[in-house]
Design a protein around this motif. Structure first.
Motif, PDB file in Angstrom:
ATOM      1  N   LEU A  31     -73.210 -27.030 -77.449  1.00 46.39           N
ATOM      2  CA  LEU A  31     -73.976 -27.009 -76.390  1.00 46.39           C
ATOM      3  C   LEU A  31     -75.424 -27.630 -76.657  1.00 46.39           C
ATOM      4  O   LEU A  31     -76.145 -27.773 -75.431  1.00 46.39           O
ATOM      5  N   SER A  51     -71.644 -16.713 -73.507  1.00 46.70           N
ATOM      6  CA  SER A  51     -72.278 -15.520 -73.823  1.00 46.70           C
ATOM      7  C   SER A  51     -73.598 -15.587 -73.722  1.00 46.70           C
ATOM      8  O   SER A  51     -74.327 -16.546 -73.523  1.00 46.70           O
ATOM      9  N   THR A  53     -75.763 -15.302 -76.077  1.00 50.11           N
ATOM     10  CA  THR A  53     -76.220 -16.237 -77.339  1.00 50.11           C
ATOM     11  C   THR A  53     -76.235 -17.584 -76.864  1.00 50.11           C
ATOM     12  O   THR A  53     -77.251 -18.505 -77.385  1.00 50.11           O
ATOM     13  N   CYS A  54     -75.305 -18.145 -76.134  1.00 52.80           N
ATOM     14  CA  CYS A  54     -75.044 -19.436 -75.905  1.00 52.80           C
ATOM     15  C   CYS A  54     -76.282 -19.750 -74.752  1.00 52.80           C
ATOM     16  O   CYS A  54     -77.158 -20.463 -74.922  1.00 52.80           O
ATOM     17  N   LEU A  57     -79.366 -20.025 -76.869  1.00 52.63           N
ATOM     18  CA  LEU A  57     -79.297 -21.184 -77.518  1.00 52.63           C
ATOM     19  C   LEU A  57     -79.758 -22.420 -76.716  1.00 52.63           C
ATOM     20  O   LEU A  57     -80.741 -23.233 -77.197  1.00 52.63           O
ATOM     21  N   CYS A 115     -67.794 -21.013 -77.521  1.00 50.84           N
ATOM     22  CA  CYS A 115     -66.785 -20.190 -78.214  1.00 50.84           C
ATOM     23  C   CYS A 115     -66.112 -18.928 -77.544  1.00 50.84           C
ATOM     24  O   CYS A 115     -64.928 -18.658 -77.670  1.00 50.84           O
ATOM     25  N   SER A 147     -68.137 -25.889 -77.704  1.00 56.24           N
ATOM     26  CA  SER A 147     -68.105 -24.714 -78.570  1.00 56.24           C
ATOM     27  C   SER A 147     -68.442 -25.037 -80.106  1.00 56.24           C
ATOM     28  O   SER A 147     -68.189 -26.053 -80.468  1.00 56.24           O
TER      29      SER A 147
HETATM   30  S1  SF4 Z   1     -71.833 -21.341 -81.507  1.00 55.18           S
HETATM   31 FE1  SF4 Z   1     -70.503 -20.630 -79.896  1.00 55.18          FE
HETATM   32  S2  SF4 Z   1     -71.378 -18.673 -79.203  1.00 55.18           S
HETATM   33 FE2  SF4 Z   1     -73.176 -19.600 -80.658  1.00 55.18          FE
HETATM   34  S3  SF4 Z   1     -74.217 -20.657 -78.847  1.00 55.18           S
HETATM   35 FE3  SF4 Z   1     -72.731 -22.154 -79.600  1.00 55.18          FE
HETATM   36  S4  SF4 Z   1     -70.952 -21.904 -78.068  1.00 55.18           S
HETATM   37 FE4  SF4 Z   1     -72.239 -20.047 -77.982  1.00 55.18          FE
END
Ligand code: SF4
Length: 427
Positions: A31, A51, A53-54, A57, A115, A147
């Motif tokens: 991402l 999510s 979290t994504c 980020l 993910c 992901s």
């Molecule tokens: S590792 Fe997976 S859950 Fe975490 S920010 Fe990246 S895509 Fe989203």
């Protein structure tokens, strides 16, 4: 227990002993590449299906950039979706419909998997095909995975470009050879290369990705491709499948790498030696002088690379051969032996090359080696700084223009800065 082994790849171009590790990894997910890809393709929008979290980020990676109309967002998969209580296809269609209606400037929309979307097996390629049919010709919808499951952050770019290869028009049969430069470059770097190629007499030069998503270059048997980045394995494979021929070369970092990269194109297009030297000589001299000036702090210093960006091998080559550094360990998440053959041949024999990661073993080796500079991901940088190591965040190397003659001094300086800062702190 870790799974590590030394592999001997025989003798010949690109053949080096490589330690392979398959243990716990500390890398960002794909991402992250949205940050530089959305700057590059100016009419594209990146919709992460993921999510909270994504969303955090991407937002924090791009945190310094505040836009009136941002060109990335996250469609959040919540608990209802995960529990299978909502029809995700319908929700996605609704979100995309609202977005396209509100933003008619979007010509290319990427649905970016994460993910969570992978875990619940959301079929984004089917959704993209459905939505493309609905919104074409105004807006094309494509999908790719960003992901973090089994991928690293630069693979986000590889996946994104691989998605574009399928959409590239077919070159007319019998068309004259053209040069395709593959990999996102800062616009300023792209312009400099255009000028150099024009000086060499290579007139038909195309770039993937293009600045406008709707202007994809054609590809076919006359396409000669030069990789600008070492992490584009899938994109290069697909382009070869469409007839393009790879021009093997080191990557355009520093005076030496840039010259060898340009030379690969010059040889493929029959440019004579005199013209090549006349066109590249001044830039090469400027780059050498800038590196000598800015890289003085680097000479004789030891550098240790943790695997993160997949740029590690060409950067270690640049630091060793042009800045006088000693690479102790060069870790890389993946090693594409064919694409990196010329680079591997130029690395000092004493440099340990490691593909993959077992982070605990690698931290032990780093502590034992006590390098002057450690290049690593953000997650490892703070703990290592606390232990007294000078660190460089590898992700910064993707956010800054680093390729080409005019950037060679800045590239050296990116590595010299942490050493200067630490020297000041120690006074
Ligand atoms: S590792 Fe997976 S859950 Fe975490 S920010 Fe990246 S895509 Fe989203």
């Amino acid at each position: 227990m870790s799974d590590a082994a030394f592999l001997d790849h025989g003798t010949g171009p690109g053949c080096r002993d490589v330690r392979q590790e398959r243990g716990q990894r500390e890398v960002f997910c794909g991402l992250t590449s949205i940050v530089w890809m959305h700057r590059k393709i100016q009419d594209a929008f990146f919709l992460v299906v993921g999510s909270r979290t994504c969303a955090h980020l991407v937002q924090s990676a791009a945190g310094v950039m505040i836009f009136a109309e941002p060109r990335f967002a996250t469609a959040i998969i919540d608990e209802r979706d995960l529990a299978g209580l909502a029809d995700l296809d319908d929700e996605l269609d609704r979100v995309v419909g609202r977005l396209v209606e509100r933003r008619p400037d979007i010509r290319l929309l990427f649905l970016v998997g994460s993910c969570p979307s992978e875990v619940i097996k959301l079929d984004l390629s089917r959704a993209a095909a459905r939505l493309s049919t609905r919104f074409m010709p105004e807006c094309r919808v494509l999908s790719y995975s960003g992901s973090g499951i089994e991928t690293t952050f630069t693979q986000g770019e590889d996946n994104c470009l691989a998605g574009l290869v399928h959409e590239m028009p077919r070159e007319a049969a019998g068309a004259a050879p053209s040069l395709l430069v593959v990999g996102a470059l800062a616009d300023v770097v792209e312009d400099q290369f255009r000028t150099l190629f024009a000086g060499l007499g290579i007139a038909d030069v195309r770039f993937l990705p293009p600045r406008q998503g709707r202007s994809l270059p054609a590809v076919g048997a006359g396409t000669r491709m030069l990789l600008a980045q070492p992490y584009l394995a899938e994109t290069a494979r697909l382009l070869e499948g469409r007839g393009a021929r790879l021009l093997p070369a080191p990557f355009p970092f520093g005076a030496e790498g840039t010259t060898a990269w340009l030379r690969a194109a010059a040889q493929a297009f029959g440019v004579d030696r005199g013209r090549f030297d006349a066109v590249t000589g001044p830039g090469r001299a400027r780059a050498q002088a800038a590196v000598a000036r800015r890289g003085a702090d680097l000479a004789g210093k030891r550098v240790f690379f943790f695997p993160d960006s997949q740029l590690e091998v060409p950067l270690a080559r640049f630091l060793a051969r042009e800045c006088g550094m000693e690479p102790v360990e060069v870790g890389t998440p993946y090693l594409h032996r064919q694409h990196l053959a010329a680079e591997l041949d130029m690395l000092p024999a004493a440099a340990r090359i490691v593909e993959g990661q077992d982070v605990d073993l690698q931290l032990d080796r780093c502590r034992a080696a006590r390098p002057d500079l450690t290049v690593c991901g953000l997650g490892l940088a703070n703990p290592l700084e606390a232990e007294g190591f000078a660190t460089k965040w590898s992700i910064e190397l993707l956010f800054s223009p680093t390729q080409g003659y005019e950037q060679a001094g800045d590239l050296a300086d990116l590595f010299a800065r942490p050493l200067r800062r630490r020297a000041l702190l120690e006074v």
